[in-house]
Design an enzyme around this catalytic site. Structure first.
Site, mmCIF file in Angstrom:
data_model
loop_
_atom_site.group_PDB
_atom_site.id
_atom_site.type_symbol
_atom_site.label_atom_id
_atom_site.label_comp_id
_atom_site.label_asym_id
_atom_site.label_seq_id
_atom_site.Cartn_x
_atom_site.Cartn_y
_atom_site.Cartn_z
ATOM 1 N N LYS A 96 1.299 -1.230 0.041
ATOM 2 C CA LYS A 96 -0.179 -0.437 -0.132
ATOM 3 C C LYS A 96 1.033 1.332 0.054
ATOM 4 O O LYS A 96 2.491 1.095 0.197
ATOM 5 C CB LYS A 96 -0.663 0.083 1.641
ATOM 6 C CG LYS A 96 -1.647 -1.562 1.331
ATOM 7 C CD LYS A 96 -3.426 -1.343 0.914
ATOM 8 C CE LYS A 96 -3.446 -2.431 1.194
ATOM 9 N NZ LYS A 96 -5.013 -3.316 -0.051
HETATM 10 C C1 LIG Z 1 -5.896 -4.104 1.007
HETATM 11 C C2 LIG Z 1 -6.706 -3.699 0.270
HETATM 12 C C3 LIG Z 1 -7.876 -4.861 1.883
HETATM 13 C C4 LIG Z 1 -7.443 -5.139 3.155
HETATM 14 O O1 LIG Z 1 -6.195 -6.172 3.196
HETATM 15 P P1 LIG Z 1 -5.600 -6.550 4.426
HETATM 16 O O2 LIG Z 1 -4.302 -7.142 3.660
HETATM 17 O O3 LIG Z 1 -6.705 -7.365 5.150
HETATM 18 O O4 LIG Z 1 -4.767 -5.775 4.926
HETATM 19 C C5 LIG Z 1 -9.276 -4.310 1.444
HETATM 20 N N1 LIG Z 1 -10.366 -4.121 0.367
HETATM 21 C C6 LIG Z 1 -9.763 -3.440 -0.757
HETATM 22 C C7 LIG Z 1 -9.669 -3.455 -1.433
HETATM 23 C C8 LIG Z 1 -7.286 -3.669 -0.279
HETATM 24 O O5 LIG Z 1 -7.101 -3.300 -1.554
#
Ligand SMILES: *Cc1c(COP(=O)(O)O)cnc(C)c1O
Length: 372
Positions: free
Chosen positions: A184
């Protein structure tokens, strides 16, 4: 040249911040988590933030704190990461999909309206690839039908739509969730956070994330079915250090996206990402190009891989995942816009510290390997 698909931006301050926590006895439930929550709340422009150990946990406790349960329906996008829909299933509710807009790739408010039944309780719009969903229309629909909006902003920290920051007070959402997995825009290792302006809701979220303990967090008093979704102090310290330069990282990402757009725009068969005029600030999460339908994507990916360039189809629609086909009987053709787009998308290397030379190399290789 070998280029990673994504890579976190970690500097010496980040490292020092984590090491400093390890020199204290408090590795969980401590001052770093509280400070990180305050920093994210201030950055987003909301009153409360509740840190959790993943974006997925954040989405789950939002639905729990909204009282979503068996028999309820939750509308979300089939063009997303699986967590956007799984959170409803965790609560015994049924995810219901609404197809997307072909340009922004975000859930289409008109399609949401078609899916509302007397069992619908919530909408989980997703800000796909860092571009905010049409939250004005979605909030209006939610008000009209008395639905909760939990924004899956896991890909969109810092993004703005019509001058309003995603998740902020005034967008009409009950809560928004950000995620901090290492790919992210900023990271805590694993981690996530929920932002909300509603103090009672924030209190409930804290309890859900902390084993269902009472509002005072009393050690052996569990007032609801809670979870251990707490973020630890090392992760929070990393997050605190990262958010201090989030704007700088978002600017770099915007610059990388600009380099890509300049160099890819003229290539036959490649379409660069669309940024809507309402998106007053894009929070670039990934760089996803669209290929002409005649291009053999699998072969292109293999050729790029040989040149040291990883790439991924992004997303594979949620409703076509084996678990969803099996449980809900979904099949190809159910969400035609999502499926048509998902067949032609390709995420190429993208990260904050990417150099112009790396971008140039990827673009040269894409140009050379593409065959229509
Ligand atoms: C990254 C993401 C999440 C959450 O991901 P985690 O790996 O649980 O932190 C949820 N929804 C979307 C659209 C994502 O890109």
């Amino acid at each position: 040249m070998n280029i990673p698909l994504s890579r976190p931006s970690i500097n010496q301050d980040d490292i020092d911040a984590v090491l400093a926590v390890l020199q204290t006895p408090t590795l969980s439930i401590g001052p770093k988590v509280r400070a990180f929550e305050a920093a994210v709340a201030a950055y987003t422009g909301v009153a409360h933030a509740v840190a959790v150990n993943s974006g997925t946990s954040g989405l789950h406790i939002c639905l729990a704190a909204s009282g979503i349960g068996a028999g309820d329906e939750v509308i979300t996008s089939p063009f997303s990461f699986v967590a956007s829909a799984n959170c409803a299933i965790y609560q015994g509710a049924t995810p219901v999909f609404a197809d997307i807009e072909p340009d922004t790739l975000n859930i289409d408010p008109c399609e949401i309206e078609k899916k509302i039944t007397d069992r619908t309780r919530a909408i989980v719009p997703v800000d796909v690839f860092g571009q905010p969903a049409n939250i004005e229309r979605i909030s209006e629909i939610a008000r009209k039908h008395d639905l909760v909006v939990v924004q899956d902003a896991c890909e969109a920290i810092g993004a703005e739509r019509n001058g309003q920051r995603v998740g902020s007070n005034g967008t009409g959402v009950q809560a928004a969730v950000f995620a901090f997995y290492p790919n992210k825009q900023m990271t805590t290792g694993e981690g996530g956070i929920v932002v909300t302006d509603d103090v009672d809701y924030a209190t409930a979220l804290r309890s859900f994330a902390n084993q269902g303990r009472d509002d005072a967090g009393t050690w052996m008093n569990h007032v609801r079915l809670g979870y251990n979704y707490r973020l630890d102090e090392m992760s929070a310290a990393l997050g605190l250090s990262q958010i201090a330069r989030l704007d700088e990282m978002l600017e770099k990402r915007c610059q990388v996206a600009g380099w890509y757009a300049e160099r890819l725009d003229g290539i036959d068969g490649v379409t660069v990402p669309y940024v809507a005029p309402e998106t007053t600030r894009m929070s670039w999460f990934v760089y996803v190009i669209r290929l002409d339908e005649r291009i053999d994507r699998t072969r292109l990916m293999a050729d790029l891989e040989t040149a040291g360039i990883p790439s991924r189809p992004y997303f594979v629609p949620i409703h076509l995942q084996p678990y969803y086909r099996e449980c809900f009987g979904y099949q190809e053709g159910d969400f035609p816009i999502t499926e048509r787009i998902a067949q032609t998308t390709l995420a190429i290397p993208f990260f904050s510290d990417m150099s112009v030379e790396q971008v140039e190399y990827v673009c040269e290789q894409v140009q050379q390997q593409i065959r229509i």
